[in-house]
Write a protein that holds these residues in place. Structure first.
Motif, short mmCIF file in Angstrom:
data_model
loop_
_atom_site.label_atom_id
_atom_site.label_comp_id
_atom_site.label_asym_id
_atom_site.label_seq_id
_atom_site.Cartn_x
_atom_site.Cartn_y
_atom_site.Cartn_z
N TYR A 95 0.83 -1.21 0.00
CA TYR A 95 0.00 0.00 0.00
C TYR A 95 0.87 1.26 0.00
O TYR A 95 0.49 2.28 -0.60
CB TYR A 95 -0.93 -0.01 1.21
N ARG A 96 2.01 1.17 0.64
CA ARG A 96 2.92 2.32 0.62
C ARG A 96 3.43 2.60 -0.80
O ARG A 96 3.58 3.75 -1.21
CB ARG A 96 4.09 2.08 1.56
N VAL A 97 3.71 1.53 -1.55
CA VAL A 97 4.16 1.69 -2.93
C VAL A 97 3.07 2.36 -3.77
O VAL A 97 3.35 3.24 -4.58
CB VAL A 97 4.56 0.34 -3.54
N VAL A 98 1.83 1.93 -3.57
CA VAL A 98 0.71 2.54 -4.30
C VAL A 98 0.62 4.03 -3.96
O VAL A 98 0.42 4.87 -4.84
CB VAL A 98 -0.61 1.83 -3.98
N ALA A 99 0.76 4.36 -2.67
CA ALA A 99 0.71 5.77 -2.25
C ALA A 99 1.83 6.57 -2.90
O ALA A 99 1.62 7.70 -3.36
CB ALA A 99 0.79 5.87 -0.73
N LEU A 100 3.03 6.00 -2.95
CA LEU A 100 4.17 6.68 -3.56
C LEU A 100 3.94 6.87 -5.05
O LEU A 100 4.18 7.96 -5.60
CB LEU A 100 5.45 5.88 -3.32
N ALA A 101 3.46 5.82 -5.71
CA ALA A 101 3.22 5.90 -7.15
C ALA A 101 2.15 6.95 -7.46
O ALA A 101 2.25 7.70 -8.44
CB ALA A 101 2.79 4.54 -7.69
N ALA A 102 1.11 7.01 -6.62
CA ALA A 102 0.05 7.99 -6.81
C ALA A 102 0.58 9.41 -6.63
O ALA A 102 0.25 10.32 -7.40
CB ALA A 102 -1.10 7.73 -5.83
N LEU A 103 1.40 9.60 -5.61
CA LEU A 103 2.00 10.91 -5.37
C LEU A 103 2.82 11.36 -6.57
O LEU A 103 2.73 12.50 -7.02
CB LEU A 103 2.88 10.85 -4.12
N VAL B 21 -6.80 6.03 -8.22
CA VAL B 21 -5.74 5.32 -7.50
C VAL B 21 -5.95 3.81 -7.63
O VAL B 21 -4.99 3.04 -7.71
CB VAL B 21 -5.70 5.74 -6.02
N GLY B 22 -7.22 3.38 -7.66
CA GLY B 22 -7.52 1.96 -7.85
C GLY B 22 -7.03 1.47 -9.21
O GLY B 22 -6.46 0.37 -9.32
N LEU B 23 -7.24 2.27 -10.26
CA LEU B 23 -6.75 1.92 -11.59
C LEU B 23 -5.23 1.86 -11.61
O LEU B 23 -4.63 0.99 -12.26
CB LEU B 23 -7.26 2.94 -12.63
N LEU B 24 -4.61 2.79 -10.90
CA LEU B 24 -3.15 2.80 -10.82
C LEU B 24 -2.66 1.52 -10.15
O LEU B 24 -1.71 0.88 -10.63
CB LEU B 24 -2.69 4.03 -10.02
N ALA B 25 -3.29 1.14 -9.04
CA ALA B 25 -2.89 -0.07 -8.32
C ALA B 25 -3.04 -1.30 -9.22
O ALA B 25 -2.16 -2.17 -9.25
CB ALA B 25 -3.72 -0.23 -7.06
N ARG B 26 -4.16 -1.39 -9.93
CA ARG B 26 -4.38 -2.52 -10.83
C ARG B 26 -3.31 -2.57 -11.91
O ARG B 26 -2.79 -3.64 -12.27
CB ARG B 26 -5.78 -2.40 -11.46
N ASP B 27 -2.94 -1.40 -12.44
CA ASP B 27 -1.91 -1.33 -13.48
C ASP B 27 -0.56 -1.80 -12.93
O ASP B 27 0.18 -2.52 -13.63
CB ASP B 27 -1.80 0.11 -13.99
N LEU B 28 -0.24 -1.40 -11.71
CA LEU B 28 1.04 -1.82 -11.11
C LEU B 28 1.10 -3.34 -10.98
O LEU B 28 2.13 -3.96 -11.25
CB LEU B 28 1.21 -1.18 -9.73
N VAL B 29 -0.03 -3.93 -10.56
CA VAL B 29 -0.08 -5.39 -10.40
C VAL B 29 0.02 -6.09 -11.74
O VAL B 29 0.79 -7.05 -11.90
CB VAL B 29 -1.38 -5.81 -9.67
N GLU B 30 -0.74 -5.61 -12.73
CA GLU B 30 -0.75 -6.26 -14.04
C GLU B 30 0.61 -6.16 -14.73
O GLU B 30 1.01 -7.09 -15.44
CB GLU B 30 -1.84 -5.64 -14.91
N ALA C 230 -11.22 -0.38 -4.46
CA ALA C 230 -10.55 -0.73 -5.71
C ALA C 230 -9.07 -1.04 -5.50
O ALA C 230 -8.51 -1.92 -6.16
CB ALA C 230 -10.70 0.42 -6.71
N VAL C 231 -8.45 -0.32 -4.60
CA VAL C 231 -7.04 -0.56 -4.30
C VAL C 231 -6.88 -1.90 -3.60
O VAL C 231 -6.01 -2.71 -3.94
CB VAL C 231 -6.45 0.58 -3.44
N ARG C 232 -7.72 -2.15 -2.62
CA ARG C 232 -7.63 -3.41 -1.87
C ARG C 232 -7.91 -4.60 -2.78
O ARG C 232 -7.27 -5.65 -2.66
CB ARG C 232 -8.59 -3.39 -0.68
N ALA C 233 -8.87 -4.44 -3.68
CA ALA C 233 -9.18 -5.52 -4.62
C ALA C 233 -8.00 -5.80 -5.54
O ALA C 233 -7.70 -6.96 -5.85
CB ALA C 233 -10.42 -5.17 -5.44
N ALA C 234 -7.32 -4.75 -5.97
CA ALA C 234 -6.18 -4.90 -6.88
C ALA C 234 -5.05 -5.67 -6.22
O ALA C 234 -4.36 -6.47 -6.87
CB ALA C 234 -5.69 -3.53 -7.33
#
Length: 239
Positions: free
Chosen positions: A47-55, A67-76, A120-124
């Motif tokens: 979750y910290r990585v997602v926060a950093l990427a969003a920032l 942010v949810g779309l961003l998290a999904r993209d990072l995972v994919e 959306a972030v948690r689901a990703a």
């Protein structure tokens, strides 16, 4: 005293450690993984990585959809990676860049609490977390491991400590890194983080019914580790 125990149906159990910020989950989880020879998965770092990427992307942490779309993209793209490091414990990378230090700032800590509140972030990240631990022999720490990610974990713990104790530990850690902070500011951050985690609508921080409460306020790290490792071994023992 533990009067009942569920014997692991896996070759080795899943160890789920939940608890508030500053309770020492990362340190304790690493020590337990080392003692048992298990794999360590630090979900909070995800979750910290997602926060950093969003920032870095200029996204508001409160914008759940983007942010949810961003998290999904990072995972994919498999852009988010956690690797074991014998010296640092966990090496965290974002698109190949080592961000192990960048995600440990107070700002990113607050950001991770905000982004983790979005469904959306948690689901990703949920599938990523489950894939990492489904076969057992793993230690996962976070906020909802025993309640959402692995409700069937054989060994569940809720690790906590008083807000003042947690703030003192965090303050000492930040000062050691050269950060300019006050104890009062750190304590306020801890309490604010607690409120965010406990009141969020999606997967709020709470103790799983079958989790063992471990209050480390007046315990040393060694004492906590010994208690938790003993329980994991008991759960793992064949009948």
């Amino acid at each position: 005293m533990i009067t009942k125990r569920a014997v692991s149906v896996r070759a080795r159990p899943i160890v789920a450690i939940d608890g508030p910020a500053g309770a020492g989950k990362s340190t304790i989880a690493r020590r337990i993984a080392d003692a048992l020879g298990y794999v360590l998965v630090e979900t909070g770092a995800m979750y910290r990585v997602v926060a950093l990427a969003a920032l870095r992307a200029g996204l508001s942490w409160s914008d759940g959809a983007r942010v949810g779309l961003l998290a999904r993209d990072l995972v994919e793209r498999r852009a988010l990676s956690l690797e074991r490091n014998t010296i640092l414990g966990i090496r965290v990378t974002l698109s190949g860049e080592d961000v192990s230090d960048a995600i440990r700032t107070p700002e990113i800590a607050q950001g991770s609490s905000l982004v983790s509140a979005h469904a959306a972030v948690r689901a990703a990240l949920l599938d990523l977390q489950r894939q990492a631990g489904r076969d057992g022999g793993v230690v996962l720490e976070g906020r909802d491991i025993g309640t959402v990610v692995f409700p069937d974990a054989e060994a569940k713990f809720f690790l906590t400590a008083s807000p003042e104790t947690r703030a003192r530990r965090r303050y000492d850690e930040l000062v050691a890194k050269g950060e300019i902070v006050t104890f009062a500011q750190t304590l306020a951050d801890v309490r604010r983080r607690d409120a965010q985690d406990e009141r969020r609508e999606v997967a709020p921080l709470k103790k799983a019914e079958t989790a063992i409460l471990v209050d480390s306020t007046n315990m040393s790290i060694d004492e906590v580790v010994r208690q938790m490792v003993a329980h994991v071994k008991a759960v793992s023992a064949p009948t």
